[in-house]
Design a protein around this motif. Sequence first.
Motif, PDB file in Angstrom:
ATOM      1  N   ARG A  80      -3.522 -26.996 -57.562  1.00  0.00           N
ATOM      2  CA  ARG A  80      -3.016 -25.623 -57.443  1.00  0.00           C
ATOM      3  C   ARG A  80      -4.085 -24.576 -57.789  1.00  0.00           C
ATOM      4  O   ARG A  80      -3.797 -23.381 -57.762  1.00  0.00           O
ATOM      5  CB  ARG A  80      -1.785 -25.420 -58.327  1.00  0.00           C
ATOM      6  CG  ARG A  80      -2.064 -25.562 -59.779  1.00  0.00           C
ATOM      7  CD  ARG A  80      -0.892 -25.125 -60.671  1.00  0.00           C
ATOM      8  NE  ARG A  80      -1.220 -25.441 -62.053  1.00  0.00           N
ATOM      9  CZ  ARG A  80      -0.719 -26.463 -62.735  1.00  0.00           C
ATOM     10  NH1 ARG A  80       0.178 -27.246 -62.187  1.00  0.00           N
ATOM     11  NH2 ARG A  80      -1.108 -26.699 -63.976  1.00  0.00           N
ATOM     12  N   SER A  81      -5.313 -25.019 -58.099  1.00  0.00           N
ATOM     13  CA  SER A  81      -6.357 -24.080 -58.535  1.00  0.00           C
ATOM     14  C   SER A  81      -6.815 -23.200 -57.379  1.00  0.00           C
ATOM     15  O   SER A  81      -7.232 -23.681 -56.323  1.00  0.00           O
ATOM     16  CB  SER A  81      -7.549 -24.869 -59.090  1.00  0.00           C
ATOM     17  OG  SER A  81      -8.719 -24.078 -59.091  1.00  0.00           O
ATOM     18  N   GLN A  82      -6.781 -21.877 -57.599  1.00  0.00           N
ATOM     19  CA  GLN A  82      -7.281 -20.934 -56.588  1.00  0.00           C
ATOM     20  C   GLN A  82      -8.778 -21.135 -56.397  1.00  0.00           C
ATOM     21  O   GLN A  82      -9.305 -21.007 -55.284  1.00  0.00           O
ATOM     22  CB  GLN A  82      -7.035 -19.483 -57.038  1.00  0.00           C
ATOM     23  CG  GLN A  82      -5.610 -19.175 -57.463  1.00  0.00           C
ATOM     24  CD  GLN A  82      -4.745 -18.779 -56.285  1.00  0.00           C
ATOM     25  OE1 GLN A  82      -4.801 -19.370 -55.219  1.00  0.00           O
ATOM     26  NE2 GLN A  82      -3.933 -17.753 -56.501  1.00  0.00           N
ATOM     27  N   THR A  83      -9.484 -21.423 -57.490  1.00  0.00           N
ATOM     28  CA  THR A  83     -10.930 -21.603 -57.430  1.00  0.00           C
ATOM     29  C   THR A  83     -11.287 -22.794 -56.538  1.00  0.00           C
ATOM     30  O   THR A  83     -12.172 -22.694 -55.678  1.00  0.00           O
ATOM     31  CB  THR A  83     -11.503 -21.828 -58.848  1.00  0.00           C
ATOM     32  OG1 THR A  83     -11.046 -20.776 -59.697  1.00  0.00           O
ATOM     33  CG2 THR A  83     -13.014 -21.868 -58.841  1.00  0.00           C
ATOM     34  N   VAL A  84     -10.604 -23.916 -56.731  1.00  0.00           N
ATOM     35  CA  VAL A  84     -10.886 -25.111 -55.923  1.00  0.00           C
ATOM     36  C   VAL A  84     -10.469 -24.878 -54.474  1.00  0.00           C
ATOM     37  O   VAL A  84     -11.214 -25.203 -53.550  1.00  0.00           O
ATOM     38  CB  VAL A  84     -10.155 -26.353 -56.487  1.00  0.00           C
ATOM     39  CG1 VAL A  84     -10.423 -27.567 -55.617  1.00  0.00           C
ATOM     40  CG2 VAL A  84     -10.572 -26.634 -57.918  1.00  0.00           C
ATOM     41  N   THR A  85      -9.287 -24.289 -54.275  1.00  0.00           N
ATOM     42  CA  THR A  85      -8.784 -24.065 -52.918  1.00  0.00           C
ATOM     43  C   THR A  85      -9.718 -23.166 -52.122  1.00  0.00           C
ATOM     44  O   THR A  85      -9.894 -23.352 -50.920  1.00  0.00           O
ATOM     45  CB  THR A  85      -7.373 -23.456 -52.975  1.00  0.00           C
ATOM     46  OG1 THR A  85      -6.534 -24.334 -53.733  1.00  0.00           O
ATOM     47  CG2 THR A  85      -6.784 -23.285 -51.589  1.00  0.00           C
ATOM     48  N   ALA A  86     -10.325 -22.188 -52.798  1.00  0.00           N
ATOM     49  CA  ALA A  86     -11.233 -21.290 -52.094  1.00  0.00           C
ATOM     50  C   ALA A  86     -12.576 -21.963 -51.798  1.00  0.00           C
ATOM     51  O   ALA A  86     -13.142 -21.786 -50.720  1.00  0.00           O
ATOM     52  CB  ALA A  86     -11.450 -20.018 -52.922  1.00  0.00           C
ATOM     53  N   ALA A  87     -13.080 -22.738 -52.738  1.00  0.00           N
ATOM     54  CA  ALA A  87     -14.427 -23.298 -52.594  1.00  0.00           C
ATOM     55  C   ALA A  87     -14.431 -24.588 -51.774  1.00  0.00           C
ATOM     56  O   ALA A  87     -15.232 -24.740 -50.842  1.00  0.00           O
ATOM     57  CB  ALA A  87     -15.031 -23.552 -53.976  1.00  0.00           C
ATOM     58  N   ILE A  88     -13.563 -25.542 -52.142  1.00  0.00           N
ATOM     59  CA  ILE A  88     -13.523 -26.845 -51.459  1.00  0.00           C
ATOM     60  C   ILE A  88     -12.049 -27.209 -51.251  1.00  0.00           C
ATOM     61  O   ILE A  88     -11.474 -28.012 -51.990  1.00  0.00           O
ATOM     62  CB  ILE A  88     -14.239 -27.950 -52.276  1.00  0.00           C
ATOM     63  CG1 ILE A  88     -15.606 -27.486 -52.773  1.00  0.00           C
ATOM     64  CG2 ILE A  88     -14.396 -29.210 -51.422  1.00  0.00           C
ATOM     65  CD1 ILE A  88     -16.345 -28.506 -53.650  1.00  0.00           C
ATOM     66  N   PRO A  89     -11.404 -26.619 -50.232  1.00  0.00           N
ATOM     67  CA  PRO A  89      -9.970 -26.876 -50.039  1.00  0.00           C
ATOM     68  C   PRO A  89      -9.630 -28.357 -49.890  1.00  0.00           C
ATOM     69  O   PRO A  89      -8.560 -28.789 -50.325  1.00  0.00           O
ATOM     70  CB  PRO A  89      -9.623 -26.082 -48.768  1.00  0.00           C
ATOM     71  CG  PRO A  89     -10.911 -25.643 -48.169  1.00  0.00           C
ATOM     72  CD  PRO A  89     -11.950 -25.678 -49.231  1.00  0.00           C
ATOM     73  N   ALA A  90     -10.547 -29.142 -49.291  1.00  0.00           N
ATOM     74  CA  ALA A  90     -10.278 -30.578 -49.130  1.00  0.00           C
ATOM     75  C   ALA A  90     -10.082 -31.260 -50.486  1.00  0.00           C
ATOM     76  O   ALA A  90      -9.325 -32.240 -50.593  1.00  0.00           O
ATOM     77  CB  ALA A  90     -11.428 -31.246 -48.374  1.00  0.00           C
ATOM     78  N   LEU A  91     -10.748 -30.768 -51.524  1.00  0.00           N
ATOM     79  CA  LEU A  91     -10.626 -31.369 -52.854  1.00  0.00           C
ATOM     80  C   LEU A  91      -9.246 -31.070 -53.449  1.00  0.00           C
ATOM     81  O   LEU A  91      -8.615 -31.941 -54.045  1.00  0.00           O
ATOM     82  CB  LEU A  91     -11.733 -30.844 -53.763  1.00  0.00           C
ATOM     83  CG  LEU A  91     -11.866 -31.491 -55.140  1.00  0.00           C
ATOM     84  CD1 LEU A  91     -12.174 -32.979 -55.028  1.00  0.00           C
ATOM     85  CD2 LEU A  91     -12.957 -30.787 -55.960  1.00  0.00           C
ATOM     86  N   ALA A  92      -8.781 -29.834 -53.259  1.00  0.00           N
ATOM     87  CA  ALA A  92      -7.441 -29.478 -53.742  1.00  0.00           C
ATOM     88  C   ALA A  92      -6.377 -30.293 -52.996  1.00  0.00           C
ATOM     89  O   ALA A  92      -5.415 -30.767 -53.589  1.00  0.00           O
ATOM     90  CB  ALA A  92      -7.197 -27.989 -53.571  1.00  0.00           C
ATOM     91  N   GLN A  93      -6.563 -30.445 -51.690  1.00  0.00           N
ATOM     92  CA  GLN A  93      -5.596 -31.226 -50.902  1.00  0.00           C
ATOM     93  C   GLN A  93      -5.589 -32.680 -51.354  1.00  0.00           C
ATOM     94  O   GLN A  93      -4.530 -33.305 -51.466  1.00  0.00           O
ATOM     95  CB  GLN A  93      -5.948 -31.173 -49.419  1.00  0.00           C
ATOM     96  CG  GLN A  93      -5.544 -29.875 -48.740  1.00  0.00           C
ATOM     97  CD  GLN A  93      -6.373 -29.588 -47.502  1.00  0.00           C
ATOM     98  OE1 GLN A  93      -7.006 -30.500 -46.942  1.00  0.00           O
ATOM     99  NE2 GLN A  93      -6.372 -28.347 -47.070  1.00  0.00           N
ATOM    100  N   LEU A  94      -6.786 -33.244 -51.591  1.00  0.00           N
ATOM    101  CA  LEU A  94      -6.894 -34.625 -52.055  1.00  0.00           C
ATOM    102  C   LEU A  94      -6.108 -34.794 -53.357  1.00  0.00           C
ATOM    103  O   LEU A  94      -5.328 -35.736 -53.507  1.00  0.00           O
ATOM    104  CB  LEU A  94      -8.367 -34.986 -52.253  1.00  0.00           C
ATOM    105  CG  LEU A  94      -8.707 -36.370 -52.806  1.00  0.00           C
ATOM    106  CD1 LEU A  94     -10.102 -36.792 -52.344  1.00  0.00           C
ATOM    107  CD2 LEU A  94      -8.664 -36.420 -54.323  1.00  0.00           C
ATOM    108  N   ALA A  95      -6.309 -33.869 -54.299  1.00  0.00           N
ATOM    109  CA  ALA A  95      -5.634 -33.971 -55.597  1.00  0.00           C
ATOM    110  C   ALA A  95      -4.119 -33.967 -55.429  1.00  0.00           C
ATOM    111  O   ALA A  95      -3.396 -34.670 -56.140  1.00  0.00           O
ATOM    112  CB  ALA A  95      -6.080 -32.833 -56.507  1.00  0.00           C
TER     113      ALA A  95
END
Lengths: 267, 166
Positions: A80-95
């Motif tokens: 749910r991190s805005q920082t991760v979603t903005a920088a590397i959305p694939a990482l947020a989706q993976l999590a």
Amino acid sequence: MYATRYVRPRTFAEAADFLHRNPDARPLSGGMTLIPTLKQRLAAPSHLVDLSRLDELKGIRLDGGMLRVGAATPHAEVARSQTVTAAIPALAQLAGLIADPQVRNRGTMGGSVANNDPAADYPAAVLGLGATVVTGDRRIAADDFFTGMFETCLQPGEVVVAIEFPVPDQASYLKHRHPASGYAITGVFVARFGAQVRVAVTGAGPSVFRWSEAEERLGRSCTVEALDDLRMDPAQLLDDVHAPQRYRANLVEVYTRRAVAALAAPK
Amino acid sequence: MNQVQLQVNGQTVAREVEDRTLLVEFLREHLGLTGTHVGCDTTQCGACTVNLDGVAVKSCTVLAAQASGGQVVTVEGLAQGGKLHPVQEAFVQCHGLQCGFCTPGMIMAVDYFLRECPASLDDEAIHTALEGNICRCTGYVHIIEAVRHAARAMYPQVWGEAAARG
């Protein structure tokens, strides 16, 4: 589980010192793998050293082209991190694809990476992005970190503090989830840095690996067509009740193509 | 042995227990709160779901010592002053249970999902929210109805009948 002793150090230095002084002690993060392991009596550590509250292992921040995630960060927080979603959305989706909501509230990135389950998701991101694993003692390149099934190059008592991910131009992660457990029967993480493309495959082999033939083709042309007639050799892949080798090889081919197609899709 | 201190359903409790005591064991056997169930004991079924420090967790996979110093809400802590929580009421109205064994865990998972107004109540959103909970009896249809029923009651401006009519 066998009897053990729970300790809660107040600082990382205290935790690292305790682990070095007590060679049969084990670090405990979210516990979503270690507690079930203990309940099955597959391990009997003398102590469980709780890392989950240590400030030194927390936080998500973007420093220029580098995303740093603390080892004690739960999967739900990454998702749910805005920082991760903005920088590397694939990482947020993976999590957000790991396990289920309750497990994501406890399981952590550091625990997942240090455990190197062959069906875990984060190792594909760490290897696919060429991340750096930061421990209490040193900085380790992803290419050197994962050494075998449930094996990493971590030394006894060495603890992961954070993972630093370089921010790619594009990335995607797709996996074939086991219908009951959600684990990756095969998962592929593709990342493009300029003309260079990295392809990391989890779930299919004894440990996460880079598919170098695919990387070579995609480096020349980052398109699904570039992978035409490229086959994965089944010989090194896992063969078990969930999927035989030839099916896993097929999944690797299919999910690599899908992951490349997902790169091209607009955000 | 470990001194575990917790707030459970708003009350402070403290017990000396073996370090290996699971949170579900602490709740059921030391505090007598048997609403939380042990279904699979392997972190899959979610019958043991409680709220720990604001988030839903599987209490069969957390040591009481890990939780010490924190706040736990169990299914027993949802009803206030004899009045059922909207999620509990929804499970009654929609017949969201048969044997009832998975139900406390389902209710705690739904309670967590609905702590903030959900962006979506479509099948995919609810399936994802309940992915950590398994039911052997109902086939999930009425459980999913109960989630929507509770959301309409809890967030009438967004999900209520009037909102649907626009």
